[in-house]
Design an enzyme around this catalytic site. Structure first.
Site: not given
Ligand SMILES: NC(=O)c1ccc[n+]([C@@H]2O[C@H](COP(=O)([O-])OP(=O)(O)OC[C@H]3O[C@@H](n4cnc5c(N)ncnc54)[C@H](O)[C@@H]3O)[C@@H](O)[C@H]2O)c1
Ligand SMILES: O=C[C@H](O)CS(=O)(=O)O
Length: 494
Positions: A192, A267, A301, A398
């Protein structure tokens, strides 16, 4: 059904090898100009123009998808590993051949500069290349403790039907980082993608079909998060959830998976400290700061979040960083020479504005930027804040935007003790040239990944992930395939 003939955007979900629309409101024709609630419109974050739409699948369609993925799993796991890896290799080749179009789709829906989008496509493809190596599957063992030398076997087997829920900020890499190891292991996968960025995932899935990944092995579903997520987390047929996104949603999904005891990879959010020690090469640290902080306009992230600069080098680092940040070019991702694209949506911009306002209210100085771009409100001007403190929201939270708060420090032990209080533990960076300090800080920083004298750490060959509120599990490298395998012990007797 394509929305943009130049990019051939796929406007349907992929379920069991078939491109499907929603069965909601089936009386409303899919060709009607008025968008009913069976569709979700996707906008270009730079222009707010609608670039296409994807179906809102129903619970019934999700149940069908899960059943199809289960049937496909039992066939896919019987395919010899070398053949599974060869299929992944074909998928990798198809992505490389189509990288320009994929990058343009990514920039269109996510906003990042095309150069960064090309880099992400290459990075995403590298995860498939890594898991197309059969050697990553070498996990079995014959234990010499049985009645005969070959009576005790320990083997690894695929978990089964897996689900992946991914964020908008890296709409290619966050998909392949999960799908590649899952399929190499013999699992099937239901992805998804984020509602803001579905088209990159759908384009990758199209290439997967062309590469010979069988129907039902890879599915990409679109729709309301609660509907999709609810069916995936409730179903006992789904044995694993890999989630990348915010910590709050991660906690929610982990709880939703508890009744069916799914395996989890999480993650989650980050808050990476970037420490400039008294013995740092300041010019190198400035370059590392630019590389780490402003990638994807700070919507990464593992971005450096706040900078902790030793008193003795604070002014030099701040002055040099401001001079470089002022030269960053804002603009649309498809424009040449652009470094900083738009933030993903209005909520993201409002949050960044609030964090800057809080910092200024507590005494921070805006050395550059500090507000939305006058010409285009979807952009936030790259910002450096000096005299920041650890009481400010932009240091505690963040930021996920192009804002660099600089905090002074003089006591290294005190700084490390304060950083240990952070709930996030994804990445950390520091610049030092003393071996003793490098060993000490590398060990004492409570994170999953450390960059020493560099601002860029990500690679398909390494175990990417965090600790504490940044999640659990690893993606990439040898460890990344473990997330999709179960261990089985077999004792053979004559
Ligand atoms: N650790 C990592 O590798 C990593 C990588 C990328 C982003 N992030 C984190 O993600 C965040 C930003 O991304 P975002 O805004 O898309 O995050 P988000 O948590 O709002 O959404 C992520 C995904 O979860 C889905 N989602 C949201 N609520 C849901 C629910 N109740 N049930 C099922 N799915 C649901 C969203 O539609 C989206 O596909 C930041 O905090 C960033 O640090 C972490
Ligand atoms: O935002 C999260 C991603 O994992 C960053 S990276 O492209 O893997 O560095």
């Amino acid at each position: 059904m394509f929305a943009d003939s130049n990019l051939a955007l796929r406007q349907q979900a992929l379920v069991n090898g078939v491109w499907v629309s929603s069965t909601k409101n089936t009386t409303a024709s899919a060709t009607e100009s008025a968008v009913d609630d069976s569709w979700h419109e996707v906008v270009n974050p730079a222009t707010q123009a609608v670039i296409g739409r994807v179906p809102q699948l129903t619970e019934a369609q999700m149940e069908d998808c899960i059943s199809a993925a289960e049937a496909a799993f039992y066939q896919w796991r019987e395919v010899p590993a070398k053949q599974r890896c060869a299929t992944l290799a074909r998928w990798h080749a198809a992505i490389v051949a189509d990288r320009e179009r994929l990058a343009r789709i990514l920039t269109l829906e996510q906003g990042k500069p095309l150069a960064e989008a090309l880099g992400e496509i290459d990075y995403a493809a590298s995860y498939i290349q890594w898991y197309a190596q059969p050697a990553v599957l070498e996990r079995s063992a014959v234990l010499p403790y049985g009645d005969t030398p070959t009576s005790m076997l320990v083997v690894s087997e695929p978990i089964g039907v897996c689900a992946a829920i991914t964020p908008w900020n890296f709409p290619a890499a966050m998909i392949t980082r999960k799908v590649a190891p899952a399929l190499a292991a013999g699992c099937s996968m239901i992805v998804k993608p984020a509602p803001d960025t579905p088209f990159t995932a759908l384009a990758l899935a199209e290439l997967a079909l062309e590469a010979g990944i069988p129907a039902g092995v890879l599915n990409v579903v679109t729709g309301e998060a609660e509907v999709i997520g609810g069916t995936l987390t409730r179903s006992a047929k789904v044995r694993k959830l890999s989630f990348t996104g915010s910590t709050g949603v991660g906690r929610y999904l982990a709880a939703a998976c508890a009744p069916t005891l799914k395996r989890l990879s999480l993650e989650l959010g980050g808050n990476a400290p970037f420490i400039v020690c008294e013995d740092a090469d300041v010019d190198a640290a400035v370059q590392g700061a630019l590389d780490s902080k402003f990638r994807n306009a700070g919507q990464t992230c593992v971005c450096a979040n706040a900078f902790y600069v030793h008193d003795s080098v604070y002014e030099a680092f701040a002055d040099k960083l401001v001079a470089r940040v002022k030269k960053l070019q804002l603009g649309r991702g498809d424009e040449a020479e652009v470094n900083i694209g738009p933030l993903i949506n209005e909520a993201a911009l409002t949050k960044v504005e609030q964090l800057v306002a809080d910092a200024v209210a507590q005494g921070a100085t805006v050395r550059c930027g500090g507000a939305r771009w006058a010409e285009q409100a979807q952009w936030f001007v790259p910002t450096v804040l000096t005299e920041a403190t650890q009481d400010m929201r932009c240091v505690k939270e963040e930021i996920f935007g192009p804002v660099a708060p600089l905090v002074r420090y003089s006591d290294e032990a005190g700084l490390l003790a304060s950083l240990r209080q952070q709930e996030a533990g994804l990445a950390a960076y520091f610049y030092s040239q003393q071996l003793g300090r490098i060993q000490r800080l590398s060990r004492q920083l409570e994170v999953g990944m450390v960059g020493v004298n560099t601002g860029l750490i990500s690679d398909a060959a390494v175990p990417f992930g965090g600790v504490k509120a940044s999640g659990m599990g690893r993606e990439g490298g040898q460890q990344g395939i473990e997330e999709y395998l179960e261990t089985k012990y077999i004792k053979l007797s004559q």
